[in-house]
Design a protein around this motif. Structure first.
Motif, PDB file in Angstrom:
ATOM      1  N   ARG A 395      63.809  20.545  18.916  1.00 49.36           N
ATOM      2  CA  ARG A 395      64.604  20.691  17.705  1.00 49.36           C
ATOM      3  C   ARG A 395      66.202  20.293  18.234  1.00 49.36           C
ATOM      4  O   ARG A 395      67.045  19.508  17.930  1.00 49.36           O
ATOM      5  CB  ARG A 395      64.657  21.475  16.925  1.00 49.36           C
ATOM      6  N   GLU A 396      66.570  21.162  19.383  1.00 48.67           N
ATOM      7  CA  GLU A 396      67.829  21.397  19.688  1.00 48.67           C
ATOM      8  C   GLU A 396      68.420  20.095  20.799  1.00 48.67           C
ATOM      9  O   GLU A 396      69.403  19.667  20.696  1.00 48.67           O
ATOM     10  CB  GLU A 396      68.162  22.577  20.548  1.00 48.67           C
ATOM     11  N   CYS A 397      67.245  19.310  21.032  1.00 46.41           N
ATOM     12  CA  CYS A 397      67.295  18.098  22.106  1.00 46.41           C
ATOM     13  C   CYS A 397      67.463  17.029  21.193  1.00 46.41           C
ATOM     14  O   CYS A 397      67.594  15.836  22.013  1.00 46.41           O
ATOM     15  CB  CYS A 397      66.294  18.285  23.091  1.00 46.41           C
ATOM     16  N   LEU A 398      67.205  16.849  20.102  1.00 49.85           N
ATOM     17  CA  LEU A 398      67.132  15.370  19.235  1.00 49.85           C
ATOM     18  C   LEU A 398      68.464  15.048  19.288  1.00 49.85           C
ATOM     19  O   LEU A 398      69.212  15.714  18.560  1.00 49.85           O
ATOM     20  CB  LEU A 398      66.226  15.835  17.885  1.00 49.85           C
ATOM     21  N   PRO A 399      68.634  13.750  19.555  1.00 48.09           N
ATOM     22  CA  PRO A 399      70.013  13.145  19.550  1.00 48.09           C
ATOM     23  C   PRO A 399      70.181  12.876  17.692  1.00 48.09           C
ATOM     24  O   PRO A 399      69.238  12.382  17.117  1.00 48.09           O
ATOM     25  CB  PRO A 399      70.049  11.807  20.256  1.00 48.09           C
ATOM     26  N   LEU A 400      71.382  13.235  17.270  1.00 43.05           N
ATOM     27  CA  LEU A 400      71.757  12.941  15.841  1.00 43.05           C
ATOM     28  C   LEU A 400      72.830  11.942  15.888  1.00 43.05           C
ATOM     29  O   LEU A 400      73.981  12.184  16.496  1.00 43.05           O
ATOM     30  CB  LEU A 400      72.259  14.221  15.245  1.00 43.05           C
ATOM     31  N   ILE A 401      72.538  10.895  15.079  1.00 43.96           N
ATOM     32  CA  ILE A 401      73.687   9.847  15.114  1.00 43.96           C
ATOM     33  C   ILE A 401      74.292   9.976  13.981  1.00 43.96           C
ATOM     34  O   ILE A 401      73.693   9.828  12.920  1.00 43.96           O
ATOM     35  CB  ILE A 401      72.955   8.223  15.336  1.00 43.96           C
ATOM     36  N   TYR A 402      75.728  10.043  13.920  1.00 43.68           N
ATOM     37  CA  TYR A 402      76.540   9.660  12.798  1.00 43.68           C
ATOM     38  C   TYR A 402      77.479   8.683  12.484  1.00 43.68           C
ATOM     39  O   TYR A 402      78.135   8.085  13.833  1.00 43.68           O
ATOM     40  CB  TYR A 402      77.558  11.104  12.977  1.00 43.68           C
ATOM     41  N   VAL A 403      77.708   8.231  11.403  1.00 43.92           N
ATOM     42  CA  VAL A 403      78.703   7.369  11.106  1.00 43.92           C
ATOM     43  C   VAL A 403      79.907   7.793  10.321  1.00 43.92           C
ATOM     44  O   VAL A 403      79.503   8.454   9.268  1.00 43.92           O
ATOM     45  CB  VAL A 403      77.773   5.961  10.416  1.00 43.92           C
ATOM     46  N   GLY A 404      80.803   7.977  10.903  1.00 45.20           N
ATOM     47  CA  GLY A 404      81.698   8.893  10.484  1.00 45.20           C
ATOM     48  C   GLY A 404      81.192  10.252  10.507  1.00 45.20           C
ATOM     49  O   GLY A 404      80.857  10.745  11.459  1.00 45.20           O
ATOM     50  N   GLU A 405      81.249  11.032   9.268  1.00 49.85           N
ATOM     51  CA  GLU A 405      80.712  12.390   9.279  1.00 49.85           C
ATOM     52  C   GLU A 405      79.410  12.393   8.403  1.00 49.85           C
ATOM     53  O   GLU A 405      78.724  13.457   8.069  1.00 49.85           O
ATOM     54  CB  GLU A 405      81.554  13.316   8.309  1.00 49.85           C
ATOM     55  N   ARG A 406      78.641  11.100   8.531  1.00 54.64           N
ATOM     56  CA  ARG A 406      77.357  11.192   7.674  1.00 54.64           C
ATOM     57  C   ARG A 406      76.258  10.916   8.731  1.00 54.64           C
ATOM     58  O   ARG A 406      76.409  10.000   9.567  1.00 54.64           O
ATOM     59  CB  ARG A 406      77.397  10.045   6.714  1.00 54.64           C
ATOM     60  N   LEU A 407      75.250  11.882   8.659  1.00 57.14           N
ATOM     61  CA  LEU A 407      74.201  11.808   9.696  1.00 57.14           C
ATOM     62  C   LEU A 407      73.224  10.607   9.002  1.00 57.14           C
ATOM     63  O   LEU A 407      72.821  10.855   7.949  1.00 57.14           O
ATOM     64  CB  LEU A 407      73.599  13.247   9.396  1.00 57.14           C
ATOM     65  N   VAL A 408      72.889   9.674   9.964  1.00 57.27           N
ATOM     66  CA  VAL A 408      72.162   8.424   9.373  1.00 57.27           C
ATOM     67  C   VAL A 408      70.778   8.360  10.311  1.00 57.27           C
ATOM     68  O   VAL A 408      70.025   7.667   9.787  1.00 57.27           O
ATOM     69  CB  VAL A 408      72.741   7.264   9.830  1.00 57.27           C
ATOM     70  N   ASN A 409      70.784   8.863  11.516  1.00 56.08           N
ATOM     71  CA  ASN A 409      69.578   8.694  12.135  1.00 56.08           C
ATOM     72  C   ASN A 409      69.195  10.262  13.088  1.00 56.08           C
ATOM     73  O   ASN A 409      70.059  10.553  13.881  1.00 56.08           O
ATOM     74  CB  ASN A 409      69.856   7.581  13.045  1.00 56.08           C
ATOM     75  N   ILE A 410      68.068  10.600  12.884  1.00 53.88           N
ATOM     76  CA  ILE A 410      67.579  11.680  13.605  1.00 53.88           C
ATOM     77  C   ILE A 410      66.739  10.978  14.622  1.00 53.88           C
ATOM     78  O   ILE A 410      65.737  10.539  14.216  1.00 53.88           O
ATOM     79  CB  ILE A 410      66.659  12.695  13.011  1.00 53.88           C
ATOM     80  N   VAL A 411      67.136  10.608  15.820  1.00 51.51           N
ATOM     81  CA  VAL A 411      66.454   9.624  16.625  1.00 51.51           C
ATOM     82  C   VAL A 411      64.967  10.244  17.148  1.00 51.51           C
ATOM     83  O   VAL A 411      64.409  11.439  17.379  1.00 51.51           O
ATOM     84  CB  VAL A 411      67.223   9.748  17.892  1.00 51.51           C
ATOM     85  N   GLY A 412      64.092   9.253  16.567  1.00 53.32           N
ATOM     86  CA  GLY A 412      62.601   9.475  16.695  1.00 53.32           C
ATOM     87  C   GLY A 412      61.954  10.095  15.568  1.00 53.32           C
ATOM     88  O   GLY A 412      60.784  10.135  15.564  1.00 53.32           O
ATOM     89  N   VAL A 413      62.677  10.289  14.676  1.00 53.96           N
ATOM     90  CA  VAL A 413      62.039  11.133  13.399  1.00 53.96           C
ATOM     91  C   VAL A 413      62.382  10.476  12.162  1.00 53.96           C
ATOM     92  O   VAL A 413      61.499  10.084  11.309  1.00 53.96           O
ATOM     93  CB  VAL A 413      62.821  12.645  13.608  1.00 53.96           C
ATOM     94  N   LEU A 414      63.679  10.216  11.851  1.00 53.16           N
ATOM     95  CA  LEU A 414      64.054   9.683  10.415  1.00 53.16           C
ATOM     96  C   LEU A 414      65.571   8.839  10.485  1.00 53.16           C
ATOM     97  O   LEU A 414      66.296   9.287  11.200  1.00 53.16           O
ATOM     98  CB  LEU A 414      64.148  10.840   9.554  1.00 53.16           C
ATOM     99  N   GLN A 415      65.560   7.683   9.709  1.00 54.65           N
ATOM    100  CA  GLN A 415      66.681   7.151   9.686  1.00 54.65           C
ATOM    101  C   GLN A 415      66.802   6.590   8.411  1.00 54.65           C
ATOM    102  O   GLN A 415      65.914   6.520   7.624  1.00 54.65           O
ATOM    103  CB  GLN A 415      66.609   5.840  10.514  1.00 54.65           C
ATOM    104  N   VAL A 416      67.941   6.792   7.732  1.00 56.90           N
ATOM    105  CA  VAL A 416      68.321   6.510   6.343  1.00 56.90           C
ATOM    106  C   VAL A 416      69.200   5.226   6.355  1.00 56.90           C
ATOM    107  O   VAL A 416      70.008   4.936   7.064  1.00 56.90           O
ATOM    108  CB  VAL A 416      69.098   7.783   5.772  1.00 56.90           C
ATOM    109  N   ASN A 417      68.867   4.356   5.356  1.00 58.24           N
ATOM    110  CA  ASN A 417      69.474   3.120   5.217  1.00 58.24           C
ATOM    111  C   ASN A 417      70.997   3.137   4.384  1.00 58.24           C
ATOM    112  O   ASN A 417      70.853   4.078   3.489  1.00 58.24           O
ATOM    113  CB  ASN A 417      68.856   1.916   4.653  1.00 58.24           C
ATOM    114  N   PRO A 418      71.851   2.362   4.499  1.00 57.03           N
ATOM    115  CA  PRO A 418      73.066   2.401   3.790  1.00 57.03           C
ATOM    116  C   PRO A 418      72.922   2.526   2.464  1.00 57.03           C
ATOM    117  O   PRO A 418      71.928   1.548   1.831  1.00 57.03           O
ATOM    118  CB  PRO A 418      73.812   1.256   4.301  1.00 57.03           C
TER     119      PRO A 418
END
Length: 418
Positions: A395-418
Motif C-alpha cells: 500500500r505504501e508503494c502504490l503511486p497516487l495520481i492527483y489532479v490539483g488536490e483531487r485523487l483521481v487514480n490509485i495506479v493499478g487499483v482504481l481510477q475515477v472519471n471526471p
C-alpha cells in the motif's frame, strides 16, 4: 559423444567454461575439432579468474594461449573475490563464477561445462550426506535452462579416466590446481579418500552412482510434471499467489512439494528445510488476520488473508516523495520500479491539458480520501485498498495520481472519471 549431445540441442552457439584443467581442456579441444565438420555450430570460451590463487593470472595467460593455438575466441573475466569470514570458499566461488557465466551468456546460447561421470557420483554423495531429497539426489541434469539460454553438460557419460586418456592421446598441456588436492574441501575428501575405498569393494561404483542420479532425475521430472498439473488447483485470488485454504486440504508432503515447484516457477532459490517447515507450520496455520513472514536469501513468503505471496525482499521506500508531472511524457518512479504513461489519466488528460491543472504523483501518508460519485460521496483510501485486497506491504508503494488536490487514480487499483 559430444556430437550426439550437440545434435540433440536447439542451440547452435556454445560458450565453453574453460578453467584450463584436464576436463575443460578436453571439452575445448573436442569442440575445436568439430568446427570443420559442423560449421553450423559456433564455439567460444570463457575463463574465470577467481583471484584466489597466487598463480591465477598465469593460469589466465595459459588459457588465452591455448585458445589462440586452437583459434578459439575467449573471454577472460577477473573476479578478485573476497570471501567473507565464515563463508564457504567453494560456495562463494561457484556463485560468483556462475553469475559471471550468466552475465556473458548471449540470448539462445548454451553454456557448456565439463562435468563428467565422476563429478556426478561425487555430487550424488554430497547431496546424500546433506540429507537431500529427490531434487538433490538427481544431482546434475545434462541440460537445464540458464540465464538467457541453457547450461549443458555433454561429458556426464564419460569417466575422469576417459578424459585423461584423451588428453594423453592428444598431448594436451592442462593445468593442475593444487587446491584440488586439499581434502579440507568436502568434494576433494570424497574424491581422494572415500571414492577410492568404495572402488576397491565395488569397482563400478562411479557408474552405478551416476546411473542412480539419472534415475532420480527421471523421477524428479515425473514429479515435476505432475505437480505442474496440480498447481493451478491451488491458485490464490491474485496472480502468482497460492490459496492457503486450498493448500491446507493437501497432505504435508504435497504442501511442501507444491511450495517448492511454485517457488521454482517464480524464479526463487529453494529454502532450507527449516525455513520450509516454518512456512508450513507458522504461515499456513496462522490465523486469517495474521501477516506472518518467512524469509531466506532473495525471497520472502508473506500471507494476506487467504493468499500466499512469494516476493523479493522488500526495500525501504520514502513515501513522502512528491513528483510533478507535465503529462507530456512518461514519468519514471525509480523507487517503486513503475513508469506512468499519460494515458493512465484517461478522460482527465484533455481536461488537464486544456486547463493547465497541476498533476502530481504522491504516495500514501494516511487520511487520504477519494471522491467516487457513482458510489455517493468520498471514501477513505485505507478502506478502498482493503476492499481491493491490496496487501499492507504494497500500500505504501502504490503511486497516487492527483489532479490539483483531487485523487483521481490509485495506479493499478482504481481510477475515477471526471
Amino acid at each position: 559423444m559430444l556430437v550426439h549431445f550437440l545434435q540433440q540441442q536447439s542451440a547452435t552457439r556454445f560458450l565453453i567454461a574453460f578453467s584450463g584443467g584436464l576436463d575443460s581442456h578436453v571439452l575445448l579441444h573436442l569442440s575445436a575439432t568439430l568446427r570443420a565438420t559442423y560449421p553450423q555450430w559456433h564455439f567460444r570460451a570463457i575463463h574465470i579468474d577467481h583471484g584466489l590463487q597466487p598463480a591465477s593470472a598465469a593460469w589466465a595467460a595459459h588459457c588465452r594461449a591455448v585458445c589462440e593455438v586452437l583459434a578459439m575466441p575467449v573471454v577472460n573475466v577477473a573476479l578478485h573475490l573476497q570471501i567473507p569470514s565464515g563463508a564457504s570458499l567453494e560456495a562463494e566461488a561457484r556463485q560468483a563464477r556462475y553469475a559471471a557465466f550468466a552475465q556473458h551468456l548471449q540470448p539462445g546460447e548454451m553454456l557448456l561445462t565439463a562435468h563428467h561421470q565422476d563429478d556426478q557420483a561425487e555430487t550424488l554423495l554430497l547431496h546424500l550426506l546433506r540429507g537431500s531429497g529427490v531434487d538433490g539426489l538427481a544431482a546434475m541434469p545434462a541440460v537445464r535452462a540458464f540465464a538467457q539460454g541453457w547450461l549443458g553438460r555433454p561429458l556426464l557419460t564419460c569417466s575422469r579416466a576417459d578424459l585423461a586418456a584423451y588428453a594423453y592421446q592428444h598431448g594436451l598441456n592442462y593445468l593442475q590446481d593444487p587446491s584440488n588436492a586439499d581434502t579440507r574441501f568436502d568434494r576433494n575428501f570424497l574424491r581422494h579418500q572415500v571414492m577410492p575405498l568404495l572402488q576397491q569393494r565395488w569397482p563400478a561404483v562411479t557408474a552405478t552412482f551416476a546411473r542412480a542420479a539419472r534415475l532420480q532425475g527421471e523421477s524428479r521430472q515425473l514429479l515435476h510434471e505432475s505437480l505442474q498439473e496440480k498447481l493451478p488447483h491451488y491458485q490464490g485470488s491474485r496472480p502468482g499467489t497460492l490459496a492457503v485454504s486450498q493448500l491446507r486440504t493437501a497432505s504435508l508432503a504435497l504442501q511442501a512439494a507444491l511450495l517448492r515447484v511454485w517457488l521454482v516457477n517464480a524464479g526463487f532459490q529453494l529454502p532450507p528445510a527449516k525455513k520450509l517447515g516454518s512456512v508450513l507450520h507458522d504461515v499456513l496455520l496462522a490465523t486469517a488476520d495474521a501477516m506472518p513472514c518467512v524469509h531466506w536469501a532473495g525471497c520472502e513468503i508473506r500471507r494476506y488473508r487467504d493468499d500466499l505471496y512469494a516476493l523479493p525482499p522488500l526495500v525501504a521506500h520514502d513515501s513522502t516523495q512528491i513528483y510533478g508531472w507535465d503529462t507530456q511524457q512518461p514519468l519514471v518512479l525509480p523507487s517503486v520500479g513503475v513508469t506512468l504513461v499519460p494515458e493512465m489519466l484517461g478522460a482527465w488528460l484533455p481536461i488537464v491539458r486544456d486547463s493547465g491543472s497541476a498533476v502530481t504523483v504522491r504516495f500514501r501518508q494516511g487520511g487520504e480520501i477519494m471522491q467516487l460519485p457513482y458510489r455517493g460521496g468520498s471514501h477513505s483510501l485505507k478502506h478502498l485498498l482493503q476492499e481491493a485486497g491490496i496487501p499492507p506491504w504494497q500500500r505504501e508503494c502504490l503511486p497516487l495520481i492527483y489532479v490539483g488536490e483531487r485523487l483521481v487514480n490509485i495506479v493499478g487499483v482504481l481510477q475515477v472519471n471526471p
